[in-house]
Design a protein around this motif. Sequence first.
Motif, PDB file in Angstrom:
ATOM      1  N   LEU A   1      10.070  -7.230   7.132  1.00  0.00           N
ATOM      2  CA  LEU A   1       9.122  -6.189   6.734  1.00  0.00           C
ATOM      3  C   LEU A   1       7.689  -6.698   6.811  1.00  0.00           C
ATOM      4  O   LEU A   1       6.793  -6.002   7.299  1.00  0.00           O
ATOM      5  CB  LEU A   1       9.428  -5.706   5.315  1.00  0.00           C
ATOM      6  N   LEU A   2       7.465  -7.914   6.325  1.00  0.00           N
ATOM      7  CA  LEU A   2       6.129  -8.505   6.348  1.00  0.00           C
ATOM      8  C   LEU A   2       5.617  -8.647   7.791  1.00  0.00           C
ATOM      9  O   LEU A   2       4.474  -8.312   8.090  1.00  0.00           O
ATOM     10  CB  LEU A   2       6.148  -9.872   5.651  1.00  0.00           C
ATOM     11  N   GLU A   3       6.496  -9.117   8.704  1.00  0.00           N
ATOM     12  CA  GLU A   3       6.106  -9.275  10.115  1.00  0.00           C
ATOM     13  C   GLU A   3       5.729  -7.937  10.740  1.00  0.00           C
ATOM     14  O   GLU A   3       4.731  -7.827  11.463  1.00  0.00           O
ATOM     15  CB  GLU A   3       7.249  -9.907  10.913  1.00  0.00           C
ATOM     16  N   THR A   4       6.502  -6.908  10.461  1.00  0.00           N
ATOM     17  CA  THR A   4       6.199  -5.592  11.043  1.00  0.00           C
ATOM     18  C   THR A   4       4.887  -5.046  10.501  1.00  0.00           C
ATOM     19  O   THR A   4       4.095  -4.461  11.248  1.00  0.00           O
ATOM     20  CB  THR A   4       7.337  -4.583  10.772  1.00  0.00           C
ATOM     21  N   ILE A   5       4.623  -5.256   9.200  1.00  0.00           N
ATOM     22  CA  ILE A   5       3.359  -4.786   8.608  1.00  0.00           C
ATOM     23  C   ILE A   5       2.182  -5.527   9.235  1.00  0.00           C
ATOM     24  O   ILE A   5       1.171  -4.923   9.602  1.00  0.00           O
ATOM     25  CB  ILE A   5       3.366  -4.950   7.073  1.00  0.00           C
ATOM     26  N   GLN A   6       2.314  -6.850   9.376  1.00  0.00           N
ATOM     27  CA  GLN A   6       1.228  -7.629   9.975  1.00  0.00           C
ATOM     28  C   GLN A   6       0.991  -7.204  11.432  1.00  0.00           C
ATOM     29  O   GLN A   6      -0.145  -7.085  11.883  1.00  0.00           O
ATOM     30  CB  GLN A   6       1.547  -9.128   9.919  1.00  0.00           C
ATOM     31  N   GLY A   7       2.063  -6.966  12.153  1.00  0.00           N
ATOM     32  CA  GLY A   7       1.931  -6.526  13.546  1.00  0.00           C
ATOM     33  C   GLY A   7       1.241  -5.176  13.636  1.00  0.00           C
ATOM     34  O   GLY A   7       0.380  -4.973  14.498  1.00  0.00           O
ATOM     35  N   SER A   8       1.570  -4.253  12.731  1.00  0.00           N
ATOM     36  CA  SER A   8       0.928  -2.925  12.771  1.00  0.00           C
ATOM     37  C   SER A   8      -0.534  -3.010  12.384  1.00  0.00           C
ATOM     38  O   SER A   8      -1.368  -2.303  12.948  1.00  0.00           O
ATOM     39  CB  SER A   8       1.672  -1.950  11.867  1.00  0.00           C
ATOM     40  N   THR A   9      -0.890  -3.912  11.430  1.00  0.00           N
ATOM     41  CA  THR A   9      -2.304  -4.053  11.058  1.00  0.00           C
ATOM     42  C   THR A   9      -3.096  -4.681  12.205  1.00  0.00           C
ATOM     43  O   THR A   9      -4.231  -4.299  12.449  1.00  0.00           O
ATOM     44  CB  THR A   9      -2.475  -4.905   9.770  1.00  0.00           C
ATOM     45  N   LYS A  10      -2.485  -5.631  12.926  1.00  0.00           N
ATOM     46  CA  LYS A  10      -3.182  -6.251  14.079  1.00  0.00           C
ATOM     47  C   LYS A  10      -3.403  -5.177  15.159  1.00  0.00           C
ATOM     48  O   LYS A  10      -4.455  -5.132  15.808  1.00  0.00           O
ATOM     49  CB  LYS A  10      -2.356  -7.386  14.655  1.00  0.00           C
ATOM     50  N   MET A  11      -2.417  -4.332  15.388  1.00  0.00           N
ATOM     51  CA  MET A  11      -2.533  -3.277  16.413  1.00  0.00           C
ATOM     52  C   MET A  11      -3.630  -2.293  16.025  1.00  0.00           C
ATOM     53  O   MET A  11      -4.418  -1.888  16.859  1.00  0.00           O
ATOM     54  CB  MET A  11      -1.198  -2.539  16.559  1.00  0.00           C
ATOM     55  N   ALA A  12      -3.695  -1.945  14.731  1.00  0.00           N
ATOM     56  CA  ALA A  12      -4.709  -1.007  14.274  1.00  0.00           C
ATOM     57  C   ALA A  12      -6.103  -1.624  14.390  1.00  0.00           C
ATOM     58  O   ALA A  12      -7.061  -0.958  14.799  1.00  0.00           O
ATOM     59  CB  ALA A  12      -4.429  -0.582  12.825  1.00  0.00           C
ATOM     60  N   ALA A  13      -6.220  -2.913  14.043  1.00  0.00           N
ATOM     61  CA  ALA A  13      -7.514  -3.585  14.133  1.00  0.00           C
ATOM     62  C   ALA A  13      -7.930  -3.722  15.597  1.00  0.00           C
ATOM     63  O   ALA A  13      -9.112  -3.582  15.929  1.00  0.00           O
ATOM     64  CB  ALA A  13      -7.427  -4.970  13.479  1.00  0.00           C
TER      65      ALA A  13
END
Length: 185
Positions: free
Chosen positions: A169-181
């Motif tokens: 879950l943590l990896e997916t959240i970090q990946g989505s925040t990087k994509m948004a940034a």
Amino acid sequence: MKKNEEHSDNRKKKHMMKRNISRLGGSGLSLEAFANAKSKNKQYNPAIIKKQREFYKNAKNVNKFKKLLKQQNQQNDRSLGQKHDKDVNETDKDKSERTRRKNSAFSLEELYRKQHEEKEKERMEREAVLRVRKEEREQAETRRKAVREKMLKKTRRGQPVMKYRIEHLLETIQGSTKMAAGSES
């Protein structure tokens, strides 16, 4: 009263007869017509029909062939006189044509080689692209298997191990925040 009953009985019989006739597809053949139809020898034979078709087709082809032969003979008669005149003038030109033919054969050979090499290059490029795709697919598959193994791990009592699930879950959240940034900048 009896007349009415007889009349209704006749109606019923007529009605039944009409229904039977319509159900059977109309009134049948008369006895004479039936006997005549049986006595005639008009049987459906597909083999005979096929032979007749083949015979007519062959006759048509033979006629076409004969017409073509006549046309060719007429053309040959006309062109014989013209060809003789041309042959006298072409003796000098023959030598130059032979050299051209040799050169053209050589150039055709070069063209063939070039085309063959181009096709080979294209084929090699396609194979390289396919190899890369296949390797990427295999790597993705191994990653998915590893993640799946971790996600399906259980404790001794049969409960899921939450450590791996929380990491995922943590990896997916970090990946989505990087994509948004990345998309904002």
